[in-house]
Motif scaffolding. Structure first.
Motif, mmCIF file in Angstrom:
data_model
loop_
_atom_site.group_PDB
_atom_site.id
_atom_site.type_symbol
_atom_site.label_atom_id
_atom_site.label_comp_id
_atom_site.label_asym_id
_atom_site.label_seq_id
_atom_site.Cartn_x
_atom_site.Cartn_y
_atom_site.Cartn_z
ATOM 1 N N MET A 56 32.929 -14.265 15.560
ATOM 2 C CA MET A 56 31.774 -14.396 14.702
ATOM 3 C C MET A 56 30.568 -13.787 15.423
ATOM 4 S SD MET A 56 30.221 -17.876 13.026
ATOM 5 C CE MET A 56 31.816 -18.331 12.400
ATOM 6 N N ILE A 57 29.918 -12.852 14.759
ATOM 7 C CA ILE A 57 28.793 -12.127 15.365
ATOM 8 C C ILE A 57 27.588 -12.196 14.437
ATOM 9 C CG2 ILE A 57 27.960 -9.863 16.141
ATOM 10 C CD1 ILE A 57 30.963 -9.190 16.706
ATOM 11 N N PHE A 58 26.443 -12.477 15.014
ATOM 12 C CA PHE A 58 25.180 -12.435 14.288
ATOM 13 C C PHE A 58 24.327 -11.327 14.908
ATOM 14 C CE2 PHE A 58 26.753 -16.700 13.762
ATOM 15 C CZ PHE A 58 26.444 -17.020 12.449
ATOM 16 N N LEU A 59 23.842 -10.405 14.089
ATOM 17 C CA LEU A 59 22.969 -9.328 14.563
ATOM 18 C C LEU A 59 21.523 -9.672 14.258
ATOM 19 C CD1 LEU A 59 24.831 -6.121 13.301
ATOM 20 C CD2 LEU A 59 24.964 -7.177 15.559
ATOM 21 N N VAL A 60 20.695 -9.655 15.287
ATOM 22 C CA VAL A 60 19.266 -9.923 15.144
ATOM 23 C C VAL A 60 18.508 -8.709 15.659
ATOM 24 C CG1 VAL A 60 17.339 -11.416 15.831
ATOM 25 C CG2 VAL A 60 19.610 -12.406 15.463
ATOM 26 N N ARG A 61 17.538 -8.283 14.890
ATOM 27 C CA ARG A 61 16.700 -7.153 15.284
ATOM 28 C C ARG A 61 15.394 -7.682 15.870
ATOM 29 N NH1 ARG A 61 13.846 -2.867 11.158
ATOM 30 N NH2 ARG A 61 12.689 -1.781 12.787
ATOM 31 N N PRO A 62 14.846 -7.043 16.908
ATOM 32 C CA PRO A 62 13.540 -7.473 17.405
ATOM 33 C C PRO A 62 12.492 -7.424 16.294
ATOM 34 C CG PRO A 62 14.515 -5.936 18.943
ATOM 35 C CD PRO A 62 15.376 -5.929 17.702
ATOM 36 N N GLY A 63 11.499 -8.288 16.428
ATOM 37 C CA GLY A 63 10.413 -8.306 15.463
ATOM 38 C C GLY A 63 9.505 -7.090 15.607
ATOM 39 N N GLU A 64 8.488 -7.060 14.787
ATOM 40 C CA GLU A 64 7.527 -5.946 14.786
ATOM 41 C C GLU A 64 6.917 -5.757 16.172
ATOM 42 O OE1 GLU A 64 4.012 -5.084 11.778
ATOM 43 O OE2 GLU A 64 3.354 -6.416 13.406
ATOM 44 N N THR A 65 6.779 -4.500 16.571
ATOM 45 C CA THR A 65 6.125 -4.157 17.833
ATOM 46 C C THR A 65 4.862 -3.363 17.528
ATOM 47 O OG1 THR A 65 7.243 -2.030 18.093
ATOM 48 C CG2 THR A 65 8.375 -3.980 18.993
ATOM 49 N N ALA A 78 31.875 -15.744 24.254
ATOM 50 C CA ALA A 78 31.958 -17.030 23.562
ATOM 51 C C ALA A 78 32.472 -16.766 22.149
ATOM 52 C CB ALA A 78 30.571 -17.689 23.511
ATOM 53 N N PRO A 79 32.949 -17.812 21.468
ATOM 54 C CA PRO A 79 33.443 -17.619 20.100
ATOM 55 C C PRO A 79 32.368 -17.140 19.123
ATOM 56 C CG PRO A 79 34.132 -19.752 20.970
ATOM 57 C CD PRO A 79 33.157 -19.182 21.941
ATOM 58 N N VAL A 80 31.115 -17.456 19.424
ATOM 59 C CA VAL A 80 29.996 -17.040 18.573
ATOM 60 C C VAL A 80 29.041 -16.203 19.419
ATOM 61 C CG1 VAL A 80 28.070 -17.803 17.131
ATOM 62 C CG2 VAL A 80 30.189 -19.145 17.186
ATOM 63 N N THR A 81 28.753 -14.992 18.960
ATOM 64 C CA THR A 81 27.844 -14.103 19.672
ATOM 65 C C THR A 81 26.648 -13.784 18.789
ATOM 66 O OG1 THR A 81 29.654 -13.044 20.871
ATOM 67 C CG2 THR A 81 27.576 -11.827 20.758
ATOM 68 N N VAL A 82 25.465 -13.958 19.355
ATOM 69 C CA VAL A 82 24.229 -13.493 18.723
ATOM 70 C C VAL A 82 23.840 -12.241 19.499
ATOM 71 C CG1 VAL A 82 21.815 -13.989 18.200
ATOM 72 C CG2 VAL A 82 23.525 -15.827 18.056
ATOM 73 N N ALA A 83 23.852 -11.096 18.820
ATOM 74 C CA ALA A 83 23.523 -9.822 19.463
ATOM 75 C C ALA A 83 22.116 -9.411 19.047
ATOM 76 C CB ALA A 83 24.518 -8.745 19.062
ATOM 77 N N VAL A 84 21.237 -9.304 20.023
ATOM 78 C CA VAL A 84 19.870 -8.864 19.753
ATOM 79 C C VAL A 84 19.824 -7.378 20.063
ATOM 80 C CG1 VAL A 84 17.424 -9.202 20.236
ATOM 81 C CG2 VAL A 84 19.002 -11.146 20.379
ATOM 82 N N THR A 85 19.690 -6.608 18.995
ATOM 83 C CA THR A 85 19.770 -5.168 19.119
ATOM 84 C C THR A 85 18.750 -4.516 18.196
ATOM 85 O OG1 THR A 85 21.314 -3.298 19.170
ATOM 86 C CG2 THR A 85 21.700 -4.989 17.484
ATOM 87 N N HIS A 86 18.960 -3.280 17.839
ATOM 88 C CA HIS A 86 17.923 -2.493 17.172
ATOM 89 C C HIS A 86 18.411 -1.947 15.835
ATOM 90 C CE1 HIS A 86 15.874 -2.677 21.059
ATOM 91 N NE2 HIS A 86 17.084 -2.513 21.563
ATOM 92 N N GLU A 87 17.483 -1.483 15.025
ATOM 93 C CA GLU A 87 17.803 -1.073 13.657
ATOM 94 C C GLU A 87 18.889 -0.006 13.586
ATOM 95 O OE1 GLU A 87 15.711 0.448 9.552
ATOM 96 O OE2 GLU A 87 14.667 0.805 11.428
ATOM 97 N N MET A 88 18.737 1.077 14.307
ATOM 98 C CA MET A 88 19.704 2.168 14.194
ATOM 99 C C MET A 88 21.044 1.794 14.815
ATOM 100 S SD MET A 88 17.329 5.572 14.551
ATOM 101 C CE MET A 88 15.997 4.944 15.558
#
Length: 194
Positions: free
Chosen positions: A1-10, A144-154
């Protein structure tokens, strides 16, 4: 299970500057977006399962990951930094607005649009190369069984294509807005609004 999170506005995204591997800090809106992502994750993360937050090494992603840890009550020292999660390298265009790119590299953005999958920005990389990095990250054993990946739009766009087996055209049609999380599980992609 993977959750993709993009950084907020810069500061640069607010100004319309291409960031790529370069960095600019989160704005106050970006900090609020990261905290909102943390609150949204709190509602959907499975209880009692081990969670790992992996992040791009770029500062805006690391700052977002640290804010997620604070909201979720996770140890910031347990963050895993993964170079494979680094944004699409935009080479000579990094730090420039579209108007500046057009002035310094006339016709280059149009040429890229005509062959966006394979076009390599001078000194940078193509979507095809980013897609390969996304495939490499996907193939790695998870921490881990659950990964939150903090990455970028492209990178997220390329990863969504790799995960779902999309064509290049379908992959390029994907997006990742700053107020969205993508939940990838069982070969499905669900969008969560923060």
């Amino acid at each position: 299970m993977i959750f993709l999170v993009r950084p907020g506005e810069t500061t640069w995204s607010r100004e319309g500057r291409q960031q790529g591997h370069l960095d600019s800090p989160l704005t106050s809106k970006g900090v609020a977006q990261a905290r909102a992502a943390g609150q949204a994750l709190k509602k959907v993360l499975p209880k009692g399962r081990r969670i790992c937050i992996e992040t791009s090494p770029i500062g805006r992603a690391r700052q977002t990951a640290a804010l997620l840890c604070a909201v979720l009550g996770l140890d910031v020292n347990a963050l895993v930094v993964s170079p494979l999660l680094t944004e699409h390298h935009l080479g000579a265009w990094q730090g420039l607005t579209n108007a500046e790119i057009d002035k310094q590299y006339p016709g280059a953005r149009r040429a890229r649009e005509e062959n966006k999958w394979n076009y390599e920005v001078p000194g940078g990389e193509s979507y095809a190369l980013v897609h390969k990095r996304a495939q490499q990250w996907l193939a790695q054993e998870r921490h881990a069984p659950v990964t939150v990946a903090v990455t970028h739009e492209m990178w997220s766009r390329a990863f969504q294509g790799a995960y779902a087996g999309l064509t290049p055209a379908e992959t390029l049609g994907r997006s990742h807005h700053q107020d969205r999380i993508y939940w990838l599980h069982d070969k499905k992609m669900e969008e969560i609004v923060c």
